[in-house]
Design a protein around this motif. Structure first.
Motif, PDB file in Angstrom:
ATOM      1  N   THR A 135     -11.468   0.749   8.000  1.00  0.00           N
ATOM      2  CA  THR A 135     -10.939   1.286   6.755  1.00  0.00           C
ATOM      3  C   THR A 135     -10.709   2.789   6.880  1.00  0.00           C
ATOM      4  O   THR A 135     -11.286   3.437   7.745  1.00  0.00           O
ATOM      5  CB  THR A 135     -11.889   0.996   5.567  1.00  0.00           C
ATOM      6  N   THR A 136      -9.868   3.302   6.008  1.00  0.00           N
ATOM      7  CA  THR A 136      -9.669   4.747   5.927  1.00  0.00           C
ATOM      8  C   THR A 136     -10.693   5.309   4.952  1.00  0.00           C
ATOM      9  O   THR A 136     -11.255   4.585   4.134  1.00  0.00           O
ATOM     10  CB  THR A 136      -8.256   5.081   5.418  1.00  0.00           C
TER      11      THR A 136
ATOM     12  N   GLU B 195      -9.048  -6.892   6.508  1.00  0.00           N
ATOM     13  CA  GLU B 195      -9.802  -7.928   5.816  1.00  0.00           C
ATOM     14  C   GLU B 195     -10.061  -9.085   6.764  1.00  0.00           C
ATOM     15  O   GLU B 195      -9.200  -9.438   7.567  1.00  0.00           O
ATOM     16  CB  GLU B 195      -9.029  -8.437   4.596  1.00  0.00           C
TER      17      GLU B 195
ATOM     18  N   GLY C 218     -10.920   4.082   1.335  1.00  0.00           N
ATOM     19  CA  GLY C 218     -10.669   2.644   1.266  1.00  0.00           C
ATOM     20  C   GLY C 218      -9.259   2.221   0.906  1.00  0.00           C
ATOM     21  O   GLY C 218      -9.031   1.057   0.601  1.00  0.00           O
TER      22      GLY C 218
ATOM     23  N   ARG D 251      -7.380  -1.080   4.531  1.00  0.00           N
ATOM     24  CA  ARG D 251      -8.535  -1.708   5.182  1.00  0.00           C
ATOM     25  C   ARG D 251      -8.195  -3.087   5.729  1.00  0.00           C
ATOM     26  O   ARG D 251      -7.440  -3.835   5.124  1.00  0.00           O
ATOM     27  CB  ARG D 251      -9.710  -1.784   4.231  1.00  0.00           C
TER      28      ARG D 251
END
Length: 188
Positions: free
Chosen positions: A66-67, A75, A70, A73
């Motif tokens: 993730t950055t 999954e 968020g 991201r």
């Protein structure tokens, strides 16, 4: 759902009022091999106005899920009824203003099974869906001479004034991750 061709653009937020984010899914099939099998790895790169990664922290892949904040991201798993290989969720409201585009790529990971190419890759695509799973658009990456391609940019989300749009690309890199790193100003 809209089907796109290479080089085409599609508005997202302008034509879908209230759209707060999208699920970006990438998929492909690998032709079975008796020898080493290419292993594809996907990534998303958040770029500034110059088209280059803002920083190494603006890269999302298997080792950085993730950055900060968020907004982008990875999954686990895929949307119901779909058989996507990778899924990245993007929340537009959490994307910093300095980000002008997000590029979505896949590359042959030489560290997993040795050097390889897209020669065994068939049926690659990228699709965007609303958070509820309704598919907005799909781009089937055209077949290429994959024996020389080691990385592929599937497409990119980008800001257009106050809205988000998507551009279908299908741009191959013969120099693989090194070419991606050079184009996006990363040290990979």
């Amino acid at each position: 759902m809209a089907t796109m061709v290479a080089g085409s653009n599609a508005p997202l937020t302008a034509e879908n009022p209230g759209l707060t984010g999208v699920m970006v899914a990438m998929g492909w099939q690998l032709v079975p091999s008796n020898g080493p099998q290419s292993e594809l790895t996907s990534m998303a790169i958040l770029c500034g106005d110059d088209g280059r990664a803002i920083s190494p922290e603006h890269l999302v892949f298997f080792n950085q899920l993730t950055t900060a904040g968020g907004g982008v991201r990875f999954e686990a798993g895929s949307a119901a009824g779909q058989h996507d290989t990778e899924q990245v969720d993007v929340e537009f409201g959490l994307i910093p203003a300095e980000v002008s585009k997000i590029a979505f790529l896949a590359y042959v990971d030489p560290e997993v099974r040795g050097p390889g190419t897209f020669g065994a890759v068939r049926g690659s695509y990228i699709r965007l869906a609303r958070p509820d799973g309704f598919e907005l658009l799909r781009f089937d990456v055209p077949a290429v001479n994959g024996e020389r391609i080691k990385a592929m940019m599937f497409g990119e989300l980008y800001r257009h004034r106050d809205d988000w749009k998507f551009r279908a690309l299908g741009q191959g890199y013969e120099n693989g991750l090194a070419g991606v790193a050079r184009d996006f100003g990363l040290d990979l």
